[in-house]
Structures are given as C-alpha cells and as structure tokens.
Design a protein around this motif. Structure first.
Motif, PDB file in Angstrom:
ATOM      1  N   PRO A 155     124.817 -84.422 108.968  1.00 58.89           N
ATOM      2  CA  PRO A 155     125.111 -84.176 107.553  1.00 58.89           C
ATOM      3  C   PRO A 155     124.624 -82.712 107.160  1.00 58.89           C
ATOM      4  N   ASP A 156     123.653 -82.140 108.114  1.00 61.17           N
ATOM      5  CA  ASP A 156     123.046 -80.817 107.319  1.00 61.17           C
ATOM      6  C   ASP A 156     123.869 -79.601 108.074  1.00 61.17           C
ATOM      7  N   GLY A 157     125.133 -80.013 108.715  1.00 58.73           N
ATOM      8  CA  GLY A 157     125.921 -79.192 109.351  1.00 58.73           C
ATOM      9  C   GLY A 157     125.514 -78.794 110.566  1.00 58.73           C
ATOM     10  N   GLY A 158     124.654 -79.519 111.347  1.00 61.15           N
ATOM     11  CA  GLY A 158     124.481 -79.471 112.783  1.00 61.15           C
ATOM     12  C   GLY A 158     125.074 -80.153 113.763  1.00 61.15           C
ATOM     13  N   LEU A 159     124.562 -80.444 114.810  1.00 66.78           N
ATOM     14  CA  LEU A 159     125.202 -81.384 115.789  1.00 66.78           C
ATOM     15  C   LEU A 159     124.254 -82.081 116.667  1.00 66.78           C
ATOM     16  N   ARG A 160     124.651 -83.316 117.154  1.00 67.00           N
ATOM     17  CA  ARG A 160     123.651 -84.144 117.876  1.00 67.00           C
ATOM     18  C   ARG A 160     124.516 -84.171 119.083  1.00 67.00           C
ATOM     19  N   ILE A 161     124.307 -83.222 120.106  1.00 58.72           N
ATOM     20  CA  ILE A 161     124.857 -83.078 121.590  1.00 58.72           C
ATOM     21  C   ILE A 161     124.202 -84.060 122.696  1.00 58.72           C
ATOM     22  N   THR A 162     125.191 -84.603 123.297  1.00 51.54           N
ATOM     23  CA  THR A 162     124.801 -85.492 124.501  1.00 51.54           C
ATOM     24  C   THR A 162     125.303 -84.979 125.614  1.00 51.54           C
ATOM     25  N   LEU A 163     124.418 -84.383 126.633  1.00 53.64           N
ATOM     26  CA  LEU A 163     124.685 -83.954 127.863  1.00 53.64           C
ATOM     27  C   LEU A 163     124.029 -84.553 129.023  1.00 53.64           C
ATOM     28  N   ARG A 164     124.487 -84.021 130.235  1.00 53.92           N
ATOM     29  CA  ARG A 164     123.869 -84.509 131.436  1.00 53.92           C
ATOM     30  C   ARG A 164     123.270 -83.594 132.370  1.00 53.92           C
ATOM     31  N   SER A 165     122.222 -83.545 133.010  1.00 51.60           N
ATOM     32  CA  SER A 165     121.590 -82.249 133.930  1.00 51.60           C
ATOM     33  C   SER A 165     120.941 -83.082 134.799  1.00 51.60           C
ATOM     34  N   ALA A 166     121.266 -82.375 136.183  1.00 50.12           N
ATOM     35  CA  ALA A 166     120.688 -82.893 137.429  1.00 50.12           C
ATOM     36  C   ALA A 166     118.914 -82.538 137.251  1.00 50.12           C
ATOM     37  N   ASP A 167     118.644 -81.485 136.420  1.00 50.01           N
ATOM     38  CA  ASP A 167     117.189 -81.123 136.546  1.00 50.01           C
ATOM     39  C   ASP A 167     116.848 -81.170 134.695  1.00 50.01           C
ATOM     40  N   PRO A 168     116.688 -82.318 134.122  1.00 53.36           N
ATOM     41  CA  PRO A 168     116.503 -82.319 132.734  1.00 53.36           C
ATOM     42  C   PRO A 168     115.363 -81.370 132.375  1.00 53.36           C
ATOM     43  N   ALA A 169     114.321 -81.140 133.129  1.00 52.98           N
ATOM     44  CA  ALA A 169     113.325 -80.057 132.984  1.00 52.98           C
ATOM     45  C   ALA A 169     113.799 -78.954 132.885  1.00 52.98           C
ATOM     46  N   GLY A 170     114.824 -78.337 133.510  1.00 50.99           N
ATOM     47  CA  GLY A 170     115.431 -77.290 133.115  1.00 50.99           C
ATOM     48  C   GLY A 170     115.919 -76.933 131.942  1.00 50.99           C
ATOM     49  N   LEU A 171     115.980 -77.748 131.114  1.00 53.38           N
ATOM     50  CA  LEU A 171     116.410 -77.754 129.463  1.00 53.38           C
ATOM     51  C   LEU A 171     115.312 -77.384 128.721  1.00 53.38           C
ATOM     52  N   ARG A 172     113.980 -77.325 129.357  1.00 48.24           N
ATOM     53  CA  ARG A 172     112.917 -76.803 128.325  1.00 48.24           C
ATOM     54  C   ARG A 172     113.134 -75.708 127.896  1.00 48.24           C
ATOM     55  N   PRO A 173     113.427 -74.538 128.471  1.00 48.83           N
ATOM     56  CA  PRO A 173     113.385 -73.197 128.050  1.00 48.83           C
ATOM     57  C   PRO A 173     114.570 -73.487 126.703  1.00 48.83           C
ATOM     58  N   LEU A 174     115.628 -74.131 126.834  1.00 43.44           N
ATOM     59  CA  LEU A 174     116.439 -74.175 125.788  1.00 43.44           C
ATOM     60  C   LEU A 174     115.721 -74.727 124.563  1.00 43.44           C
ATOM     61  N   ALA A 175     114.699 -75.721 124.586  1.00 40.44           N
ATOM     62  CA  ALA A 175     114.118 -76.251 123.398  1.00 40.44           C
ATOM     63  C   ALA A 175     113.342 -75.047 122.761  1.00 40.44           C
ATOM     64  N   LEU A 176     112.613 -74.203 123.559  1.00 38.64           N
ATOM     65  CA  LEU A 176     111.826 -73.222 123.203  1.00 38.64           C
ATOM     66  C   LEU A 176     112.779 -71.960 122.529  1.00 38.64           C
ATOM     67  N   ARG A 177     113.927 -71.705 123.002  1.00 38.10           N
ATOM     68  CA  ARG A 177     114.692 -70.888 122.599  1.00 38.10           C
ATOM     69  C   ARG A 177     115.341 -71.300 121.197  1.00 38.10           C
ATOM     70  N   LEU A 178     115.499 -72.361 121.086  1.00 39.74           N
ATOM     71  CA  LEU A 178     116.111 -72.948 119.573  1.00 39.74           C
ATOM     72  C   LEU A 178     115.210 -72.857 118.673  1.00 39.74           C
TER      73      LEU A 178
END
Length: 305
Positions: free
Chosen positions: A253-276
C-alpha cells in the motif's frame, strides 16, 4: 548483435532456429537479443527504431529501408568510443593479436571522425588493479595452471583463501572468473575486483568435465531448492526487484514491494538489509532477519563509541 542486424537485413523471414545455429547461440538467447533490437536505431523517434519482431518461429524486419543509411559518429560518440578502445588496448593480459586489431580499429575511427576525435586524446582511463588480476588469470587459462586466490567473499563478509581450477572469464557488468573451487568442491564465480591477491601455481589445473552454464539469464540463477527469503522494501528500495532475480514482487500500500527470492546462501543477503536501511527489511527467514538486525545494531554501536 550488429552482425545479427546485417544478417536479418539480407534474410527476410529468417527462421529462429536457423539464425541461432548460425550465431552459435541458443534460441532463448536469440529471442532475448531480438527483444533489445527494437530499442535501437538512428534516433529515439519511433520511426527511426528497428521494427523487428518474431512469432517464435520466424523473424521479420519491417522498416529495413528506413534505417539502413550509414551514419557518422557525433563528437561525443567518437570521444567515448576512442577513450574506451584505448583503455582496453592498454589492459595487461590482452592478447597481442587482439591489441593490434584494436589499434588498427582506433586508427580507422580517428580517420572517420576527423576533428571530432581530437578531444579523446586528452582523456585516459586505466584499470590497473583488475587488469593485473585479469592478466594472471588469462595466463593460467592459456597454460592450464591452478590458481590461488585471496578473495573477498560477499556472503561470508570477509577474506577467504581459495584454490581454483580456472574454466573461463565471463563479463556481465563486471568481469568474473568461472572455475572449480577446490575449497568448496563446487563450481564458483569470482568477481575480479574482489580478488585481493592472486598466484598462478606450478600445479596443472584439472577441473572436472562440466557442461557450460547457460548465462542467458545471468550469472546468478538460484535453484528451486534454494532457501526462500522475503524482503519488504519501501518506494526507495524498489530497485531490489530490478537487480535481484526473484520469484514474486507484490505491491504494498505504501508504494513499496514484498519481494520473494531464493538464495543458496541467505546470509549473503545481510549486507543488502544494511544497505537498504530504513528503505527495507528482511521478513523471513526469522534467523536471517535477527542476524541483520544484530549487525545493524553493532554498526550503530560503532558510531556511538
């Protein structure tokens, strides 16, 4: 793709399968290229773009005569092309025959561009760090030798040491080494600008016999069996859907997105959260969300100290 345009101009109604065979690519790769060509032309006016389409079996070019006239390079185009060509010609590891061919091409472009080419001589670009890594990997490939790397692992968030049997160099935005990592006992890709140190060893490389990866969908192609990660982003984080391969992107509703993705190494997405930062958060899995939150608090504490 430039050769493809010439090929199609001479073969109206060419069969997709035949064209793919002629260029040594898959039909899927060809269709992807055909989706790009209609965005190319002599200007951004609709009538000057390539009117090329396909029904999946044959390819049709409807405005051949309208866009077939030769063009002259504008001053900015000539400058950009010449600066880039000279920079590439100076890369360590470039094969001598390729360097000579590129030098001849630069001379022809300078002659064709005339006065437009003068400003390019005052601009220089170098790729010193990545260029040396490229040169060593190119030598290891040509001599069939094992490589030792000290490599920044984005997923692990630190330096790692790897023994790699090199397979090939590929470019997609950045330049990557594809090889068999003896440390992980699996095929891996390594970004050249994340290589801190490299040694070409005396030991012969012996990668297992592997089918070449289909890179038409990109270097990172998550498997259906990889863990699922859900990220919610605000309007300022919508770029995540453009840069990450994902299964779904639902509007919020706020103009954002709920994104579902897959990763062989989910921990590698932690920097993404910090960047966001405030523009997004990891929803699941819970342990990854908690890990990202802890990393953010630790970083914040560093500012407090």
């Amino acid at each position: 793709m430039l050769s493809l345009v010439t090929y199609l101009r001479e073969r109206p109604g060419a069969e997709v399968a035949e064209v793919a065979r002629a260029f040594g690519i898959t039909e899927r790769e060809l269709i992807n290229d055909l989706n790009v060509l209609p965005m190319c032309g002599t200007s951004f006016r609709g009538g000057d773009l390539l009117d090329i389409d396909t029904d999946g079996e044959r390819i049709w070019w409807h405005n051949v005569d309208d866009v077939a006239q030769p063009l002259r390079l504008a001053a900015d185009e000539a400058t950009a092309l010449l600066v880039a060509a000279r920079a590439v010609a100076g890369l360590p590891g470039l094969r001598e025959r390729d360097r000579q061919a590129l030098t001849r091409a630069v001379a022809k472009i300078e002659d064709a561009a005339g006065d437009s080419a003068e400003s390019s001589a005052r601009v220089g670009v170098t790729f010193e760090a990545e260029g040396q890594v490229f040169a060593d990997i190119d030598r290891a490939l040509s001599e069939g030798r094992l490589i030792w790397l000290r490599y920044w692992s984005h997923g692990r968030g630190g330096m790692t040491e790897r023994l790699v049997d090199p397979i090939r160099l590929v470019t997609e935005g950045h330049t990557y080494l594809e090889g068999w990592c003896r440390t992980s006992e699996d095929r891996r890709v390594f970004r050249l600008d994340r290589v801190a140190e490299i040694k070409v060893l005396d030991e012969p490389a012996d990668p297992p016999r592997l089918e070449p990866r289909d890179l038409s969908a990109g270097l990172v192609t998550p498997a259906a069996s990889d863990p699922e990660v859900v990220v919610e982003v605000g309007p300022g984080g919508r770029w995540v859907a453009e840069y990450y391969t994902h299964d779904a992107a639902e509007e919020l509703p706020d103009g954002g997105l709920r994104i579902t993705l897959r990763s062989a190494d989910p921990a590698g997405l932690r920097p993404l959260a910090l960047r966001l930062g405030r523009d997004g958060r990891i929803v699941s899995p819970p342990e990854l969300a908690a890990s990202a939150r802890a990393a953010a608090l630790e970083a914040l504490q560093g500012y407090g100290d």
